[in-house]
Design a protein around this motif. Structure first.
Motif, PDB file in Angstrom:
ATOM      1  N   GLY A 192      15.624  -1.657 -18.165  1.00 34.52           N
ATOM      2  CA  GLY A 192      15.279  -1.988 -19.538  1.00 34.52           C
ATOM      3  C   GLY A 192      14.004  -1.306 -19.990  1.00 34.52           C
ATOM      4  N   GLY A 193      14.007  -0.806 -21.214  1.00 34.02           N
ATOM      5  CA  GLY A 193      12.819  -0.169 -21.771  1.00 34.02           C
ATOM      6  C   GLY A 193      13.129   0.459 -23.112  1.00 34.02           C
ATOM      7  N   PHE A 194      12.082   0.849 -23.817  1.00 34.58           N
ATOM      8  CA  PHE A 194      12.268   1.463 -25.127  1.00 34.58           C
ATOM      9  C   PHE A 194      12.635   2.939 -24.992  1.00 34.58           C
ATOM     10  N   VAL A 195      13.635   3.344 -25.758  1.00 36.17           N
ATOM     11  CA  VAL A 195      14.176   4.703 -25.716  1.00 36.17           C
ATOM     12  C   VAL A 195      14.184   5.246 -27.143  1.00 36.17           C
ATOM     13  N   SER A 196      13.811   6.496 -27.294  1.00 33.57           N
ATOM     14  CA  SER A 196      13.805   7.083 -28.635  1.00 33.57           C
ATOM     15  C   SER A 196      15.231   7.178 -29.186  1.00 33.57           C
ATOM     16  N   ILE A 197      15.338   7.199 -30.502  1.00 34.54           N
ATOM     17  CA  ILE A 197      16.651   7.303 -31.138  1.00 34.54           C
ATOM     18  C   ILE A 197      17.344   8.597 -30.721  1.00 34.54           C
ATOM     19  N   ASP A 198      16.583   9.681 -30.647  1.00 33.78           N
ATOM     20  CA  ASP A 198      17.178  10.956 -30.228  1.00 33.78           C
ATOM     21  C   ASP A 198      17.775  10.859 -28.827  1.00 33.78           C
ATOM     22  N   ALA A 199      17.045  10.210 -27.910  1.00 26.18           N
ATOM     23  CA  ALA A 199      17.540  10.069 -26.542  1.00 26.18           C
ATOM     24  C   ALA A 199      18.782   9.181 -26.507  1.00 26.18           C
ATOM     25  N   LEU A 200      18.792   8.143 -27.326  1.00 24.55           N
ATOM     26  CA  LEU A 200      19.971   7.273 -27.366  1.00 24.55           C
ATOM     27  C   LEU A 200      21.185   8.013 -27.908  1.00 24.55           C
ATOM     28  N   ARG A 201      20.968   8.879 -28.875  1.00 22.57           N
ATOM     29  CA  ARG A 201      22.088   9.666 -29.392  1.00 22.57           C
ATOM     30  C   ARG A 201      22.670  10.556 -28.292  1.00 22.57           C
ATOM     31  N   GLU A 202      21.795  11.064 -27.426  1.00 20.88           N
ATOM     32  CA  GLU A 202      22.269  11.892 -26.313  1.00 20.88           C
ATOM     33  C   GLU A 202      23.046  11.061 -25.292  1.00 20.88           C
ATOM     34  N   GLN A 203      22.741   9.760 -25.228  1.00 21.64           N
ATOM     35  CA  GLN A 203      23.421   8.856 -24.298  1.00 21.64           C
ATOM     36  C   GLN A 203      24.623   8.157 -24.950  1.00 21.64           C
ATOM     37  N   HIS A 204      25.014   8.619 -26.117  1.00 19.86           N
ATOM     38  CA  HIS A 204      26.003   7.916 -26.941  1.00 19.86           C
ATOM     39  C   HIS A 204      27.252   7.532 -26.152  1.00 19.86           C
ATOM     40  N   GLU A 205      27.763   8.427 -25.348  1.00 17.44           N
ATOM     41  CA  GLU A 205      29.011   8.162 -24.631  1.00 17.44           C
ATOM     42  C   GLU A 205      28.835   7.128 -23.525  1.00 17.44           C
ATOM     43  N   GLN A 206      27.594   6.913 -23.079  1.00 16.47           N
ATOM     44  CA  GLN A 206      27.351   5.910 -22.035  1.00 16.47           C
ATOM     45  C   GLN A 206      27.138   4.510 -22.610  1.00 16.47           C
ATOM     46  N   LEU A 207      27.004   4.413 -23.933  1.00 17.60           N
ATOM     47  CA  LEU A 207      26.771   3.121 -24.569  1.00 17.60           C
ATOM     48  C   LEU A 207      28.069   2.331 -24.708  1.00 17.60           C
ATOM     49  N   GLU A 208      27.950   1.003 -24.610  1.00 19.61           N
ATOM     50  CA  GLU A 208      29.096   0.156 -24.917  1.00 19.61           C
ATOM     51  C   GLU A 208      29.454   0.336 -26.396  1.00 19.61           C
ATOM     52  N   THR A 209      30.693   0.017 -26.742  1.00 17.25           N
ATOM     53  CA  THR A 209      31.192   0.298 -28.089  1.00 17.25           C
ATOM     54  C   THR A 209      30.342  -0.345 -29.174  1.00 17.25           C
ATOM     55  N   TRP A 210      29.955  -1.600 -29.002  1.00 19.56           N
ATOM     56  CA  TRP A 210      29.136  -2.267 -30.019  1.00 19.56           C
ATOM     57  C   TRP A 210      27.823  -1.532 -30.225  1.00 19.56           C
ATOM     58  N   SER A 211      27.235  -1.044 -29.140  1.00 20.74           N
ATOM     59  CA  SER A 211      25.966  -0.325 -29.267  1.00 20.74           C
ATOM     60  C   SER A 211      26.156   1.004 -29.974  1.00 20.74           C
ATOM     61  N   GLN A 212      27.264   1.674 -29.718  1.00 19.82           N
ATOM     62  CA  GLN A 212      27.560   2.908 -30.445  1.00 19.82           C
ATOM     63  C   GLN A 212      27.657   2.634 -31.950  1.00 19.82           C
ATOM     64  N   LEU A 213      28.378   1.570 -32.292  1.00 19.48           N
ATOM     65  CA  LEU A 213      28.555   1.227 -33.704  1.00 19.48           C
ATOM     66  C   LEU A 213      27.232   0.834 -34.354  1.00 19.48           C
ATOM     67  N   ALA A 214      26.415   0.043 -33.639  1.00 18.97           N
ATOM     68  CA  ALA A 214      25.127  -0.386 -34.194  1.00 18.97           C
ATOM     69  C   ALA A 214      24.169   0.790 -34.334  1.00 18.97           C
ATOM     70  N   LEU A 215      24.129   1.654 -33.337  1.00 20.81           N
ATOM     71  CA  LEU A 215      23.251   2.807 -33.388  1.00 20.81           C
ATOM     72  C   LEU A 215      23.603   3.710 -34.567  1.00 20.81           C
ATOM     73  N   ASP A 216      24.888   3.976 -34.734  1.00 22.33           N
ATOM     74  CA  ASP A 216      25.327   4.851 -35.815  1.00 22.33           C
ATOM     75  C   ASP A 216      25.034   4.225 -37.183  1.00 22.33           C
ATOM     76  N   ALA A 217      25.246   2.916 -37.307  1.00 16.10           N
ATOM     77  CA  ALA A 217      25.059   2.256 -38.600  1.00 16.10           C
ATOM     78  C   ALA A 217      23.585   2.132 -38.965  1.00 16.10           C
ATOM     79  N   LEU A 218      22.737   1.846 -37.980  1.00 18.42           N
ATOM     80  CA  LEU A 218      21.326   1.612 -38.272  1.00 18.42           C
ATOM     81  C   LEU A 218      20.499   2.896 -38.305  1.00 18.42           C
ATOM     82  N   TYR A 219      20.928   3.902 -37.528  1.00 23.35           N
ATOM     83  CA  TYR A 219      20.066   5.091 -37.362  1.00 23.35           C
ATOM     84  C   TYR A 219      20.791   6.408 -37.638  1.00 23.35           C
ATOM     85  N   GLY A 220      22.048   6.352 -38.087  1.00 23.82           N
ATOM     86  CA  GLY A 220      22.762   7.575 -38.391  1.00 23.82           C
ATOM     87  C   GLY A 220      23.616   8.047 -37.230  1.00 23.82           C
ATOM     88  N   HIS A 221      24.671   8.731 -37.556  1.00 22.01           N
ATOM     89  CA  HIS A 221      25.621   9.200 -36.568  1.00 22.01           C
ATOM     90  C   HIS A 221      25.069  10.342 -35.736  1.00 22.01           C
TER      91      HIS A 221
END
Length: 206
Positions: free
Chosen positions: A175-204
């Motif tokens: 657990g820890g804070f991750v930049s939005i750019d880094a999370l976008r790079e990890q997109h495929e490793q995220l659970e589906t809800w997290s993918q949807l939340a990330l895209d909706a809150l911070y852009g696709h």
């Protein structure tokens, strides 16, 4: 072995269907959530039965913790799900959502069961020592998999004034804070809800 089984807060799928269709992330949260939380068809039912019965949707607060560093870059608290007491079907997935089921016990003494349950889940899963402002951002419903078919996520965003958050459970590993750019790079490793939340809150991703 305890004979007590958790009873969780659910709403019949028919109540949601009467309001409209949710497919993925729904930003018009007031349209749906008000009628759902005020419905006299809300009930507490055995969790084991509800996990396999798509006629009912379990209400799940899904809290995204956001912190902005000194350079103005937003970061989100992320972790890897373990395989312990949580949802085994999500094991080893990365997540940006903190939360869980609303239990019958959360309604004791006339309390607001939803708000009480959300705070209980947060306290169980993380140590949050920062001040924050909270907004409700949307709903998530993803019927493409077994987990999504029986859960309705309510996405909350907590904007923190400092990154003082730590995991309380082994099920919230790395657990820890991750930049939005880094999370976008990890997109495929995220659970589906997290993918949807990330895209909706911070852009696709793109």
């Amino acid at each position: 072995m305890s004979t007590h089984e958790e009873h969780v807060l659910v709403i019949p799928a028919s109540v949601i269907d009467e309001i409209g269709v949710i497919d993925g992330f729904e930003s018009d949260i007031d349209r749906f959530l008000g009628p759902i939380l005020q419905s006299d068809l809300l009930s507490y039912r055995p969790r084991s039965a509800m996990e396999v019965d798509p006629r009912f949707k379990q209400l799940i607060p899904y809290v995204v913790l956001e912190w902005t560093d000194a350079s103005g870059r937003p970061h989100v608290f992320a972790y890897t799900r373990g395989g312990g007491g949580g949802e085994e079907r999500l094991h080893a997935k990365r997540s940006i959502g903190i939360g869980g089921h609303i239990s019958r016990e959360d309604a004791a003494d006339g309390k607001d069961a939803y708000a009480t349950g959300m705070q209980r889940e947060l306290a169980e899963e993380i140590q949050l020592d920062a001040q924050y402002t909270e907004t409700r951002e949307g709903l998530i419903y993803d019927p493409s998999n077994e987990v999504g078919q029986v859960h309705l996520g309510v996405v909350h965003r907590f904007v923190l004034d400092s990154p003082q958050v730590a995991s309380n459970e082994v099920d919230l590993a790395e657990g820890g804070f991750v930049s939005i750019d880094a999370l976008r790079e990890q997109h495929e490793q995220l659970e589906t809800w997290s993918q949807l939340a990330l895209d909706a809150l911070y852009g696709h991703v793109g």
